[in-house]
Design a protein around this motif. Structure first.
Motif, PDB file in Angstrom:
ATOM      1  N   CYS A 111       0.862  -1.192   0.000  1.00  0.00           N
ATOM      2  CA  CYS A 111       0.000   0.000   0.000  1.00  0.00           C
ATOM      3  C   CYS A 111       0.890   1.230   0.000  1.00  0.00           C
ATOM      4  O   CYS A 111       1.875   1.295   0.745  1.00  0.00           O
ATOM      5  N   ARG A 142      -2.810   0.292  -9.133  1.00  0.00           N
ATOM      6  CA  ARG A 142      -3.573  -0.931  -9.348  1.00  0.00           C
ATOM      7  C   ARG A 142      -2.838  -1.883 -10.285  1.00  0.00           C
ATOM      8  O   ARG A 142      -2.794  -3.096 -10.059  1.00  0.00           O
ATOM      9  N   ARG A 147      -2.600  -1.296  -3.141  1.00  0.00           N
ATOM     10  CA  ARG A 147      -3.640  -0.347  -2.740  1.00  0.00           C
ATOM     11  C   ARG A 147      -3.007   1.038  -2.686  1.00  0.00           C
ATOM     12  O   ARG A 147      -1.788   1.175  -2.528  1.00  0.00           O
ATOM     13  N   ASP A 195      -9.985  -0.537  -2.497  1.00  0.00           N
ATOM     14  CA  ASP A 195      -8.533  -0.486  -2.640  1.00  0.00           C
ATOM     15  C   ASP A 195      -7.992   0.925  -2.807  1.00  0.00           C
ATOM     16  O   ASP A 195      -6.786   1.121  -2.961  1.00  0.00           O
ATOM     17  N   TRP A 376      -6.654  -7.463   5.451  1.00  0.00           N
ATOM     18  CA  TRP A 376      -6.238  -7.568   4.066  1.00  0.00           C
ATOM     19  C   TRP A 376      -5.179  -8.663   3.938  1.00  0.00           C
ATOM     20  O   TRP A 376      -4.270  -8.764   4.777  1.00  0.00           O
TER      21      TRP A 376
END
Length: 440
Positions: A111, A142, A147, A195, A376
């Motif tokens: 992320c 993506r 994320r 996301d 997650w």
């Protein structure tokens, strides 16, 4: 279809355990148990939760090793950064950011918090879609398998009483109300998409006049979104703020409601005792970016003092002098040793918490960064048999010995995006070289 991974060793909330089975269904972990591998996918090494890069400027990656010659300071470096910014369009930004985010994935990042202020075309003219640059960054993340928290920055002045000029014109929306109108459109475009988090930023006290800060704060409150700000990175920044407003940057943000549990102060290098108390008391996160702070000769911030007063610690690679969250983590400890001539400021668990759960929470993903059911499904497996990690053990092997090059496998949101050190997009070095050659 559910998938089960067998981790030779894994870092769980109660410590490191052997023989851990992590069952994943879609993007989430559904169970964590101990047992034999059976038919599960094997992850040899030490598996930790996915890392959160809490502060990124993707286009700064083009400056790596390009600003090292001659003398200069932060401000001369900033001129070079503006030159790169002036050459980016949405397509070029997509290609560069996708490669940069893939490099992050290879380093175990699942992320990214992208501190985004390159909004418009050169000269400040809006694109037909006023958020096309933000869309490019989200698409890039993506496609790289991450994320993203797009931390959309309000940037409306060149300093106290100064208008935007030159490359800065691309950053501005006229005033905070203009920024909010554009940012609302961005938030609406990604509503309900798990996301993506659309956050807000007061770029700095130089870039947002105090009377306009409440507009940005209100956006964050209305959307329950992260609110980030560059804070006290340079002594000159502090001096200019005191001269203009009679307050430090932290005091100014506090006066205008910009500090709280959803807030993150980035850098916070030069703080007074009053600043430390205000940050800790507000429970704002503190994002340290040690490789950038040493790259720009900023100084060493009082991370432990702020943490001890109540602020969670997070980590970012910022200008991407390197992309290696393990290096960022141990640099927090090693910098403190240099500043104090004393060892033992941070434990390995504290540093890796900063790189995992605390970082995800600061980006609006509090249900990430732990290997527990419902979180997650982000798993990062670090090799423990390389020349750096052989003979080491436990979390100390990751926090104080491993580098990004030791990441063997990465599962992000239930999807394996790195296997045996290779990203699903292919040769990331070639992607980076192509994207930067285009800029040159």
């Amino acid at each position: 279809m559910p998938v089960t991974y067998w981790c030779e060793r894994a870092w769980l909330p109660d410590g490191v355990a052997d023989g851990v089975l992590v069952e994943v269904d879609g993007p989430r972990i559904v169970s964590v148990t101990r047992g034999e591998p059976g038919g599960a996918r094997r992850l040899p090494g030490l598996t930790i939760p996915g890392l959160a890069n809490a502060h990124s400027h993707a286009f700064h990656r083009a400056l790596r090793a390009a600003t090292q010659t001659g003398s200069g300071d932060f401000w001369t470096w900033r001129d070079r950064m503006y030159e790169v910014a002036a050459r980016l369009d949405p397509d070029a930004y997509l290609r560069l950011a996708r490669a940069v985010y893939a490099e992050m994935a290879l380093a175990g990042v699942t992320c990214v918090g992208e501190f985004h202020y390159l909004h418009h075309a050169p000269g400040g003219k809006p694109y037909e879609d006023r958020n096309v640059m933000g869309h490019a960054l989200i698409r890039a993340a993506r496609e790289a398998g991450l994320r993203v928290a797009l931390i959309d920055a309000c940037y409306v002045s060149g300093g106290p009483g100064a208008e935007l000029a030159g490359a800065q014109l691309r950053f501005g929306d006229g005033d905070a109300d203009g920024w909010a109108a554009r940012a609302e459109g961005l938030a609406a475009a990604y509503e309900g998409q798990p996301d993506v988090e659309i956050g807000a930023a007061i770029h700095s006290v130089r870039a947002v006049p105090p009377e306009q800060m409440p507009v940005v704060v209100e956006f964050s409150r209305r959307h329950a979104a992260p609110l980030h700000a560059h804070v006290s990175e340079q002594r000159a920044e502090n001096a200019a703020c005191v001269a203009a407003y009679g307050a430090s940057p932290v005091e100014l943000l506090h006066r205008h409601g910009a500090l709280g549990p959803r807030s993150t102060a980035v850098h916070a290098t030069h703080l007074s005792e009053t600043d430390i108390g205000l940050l800790g008391g507000s429970r704002a996160s503190l994002c340290m970016c040690p490789t950038t702070e040493r790259e720009l000769a900023d100084g060493i911030g009082p991370a432990r003092a702020v943490f001890d007063r109540g602020s969670p610690l997070t980590l970012g690679s910022d200008s991407h002098a390197v992309i290696d969250l393990f290096e960022e983590a141990r640099a927090v400890e090693l910098n403190a040793r240099l500043a104090t001539e004393r060892r033992g400021h941070w434990s390995a668990a504290e540093l890796l918490t900063a790189a995992t759960s605390a970082g995800h929470a600061s980006l609006g993903f509090p249900d990430a960064g732990l290997l527990v059911p419902g979180a997650w499904a982000d798993l990062v497996t670090v090799r423990t048999d390389t020349v750096r990690t052989a003979g080491t053990a436990g979390l100390e092997a990751v926090a104080f010995a491993a580098t990004a090059a030791d990441v063997r496998a990465v599962v992000s949101g239930g999807r394996q995006i790195v296997e045996e050190g290779r990203h699903v997009l292919g040769d990331v070095g070639a992607l980076l070289a192509e994207a930067m050659e285009e800029l040159r």
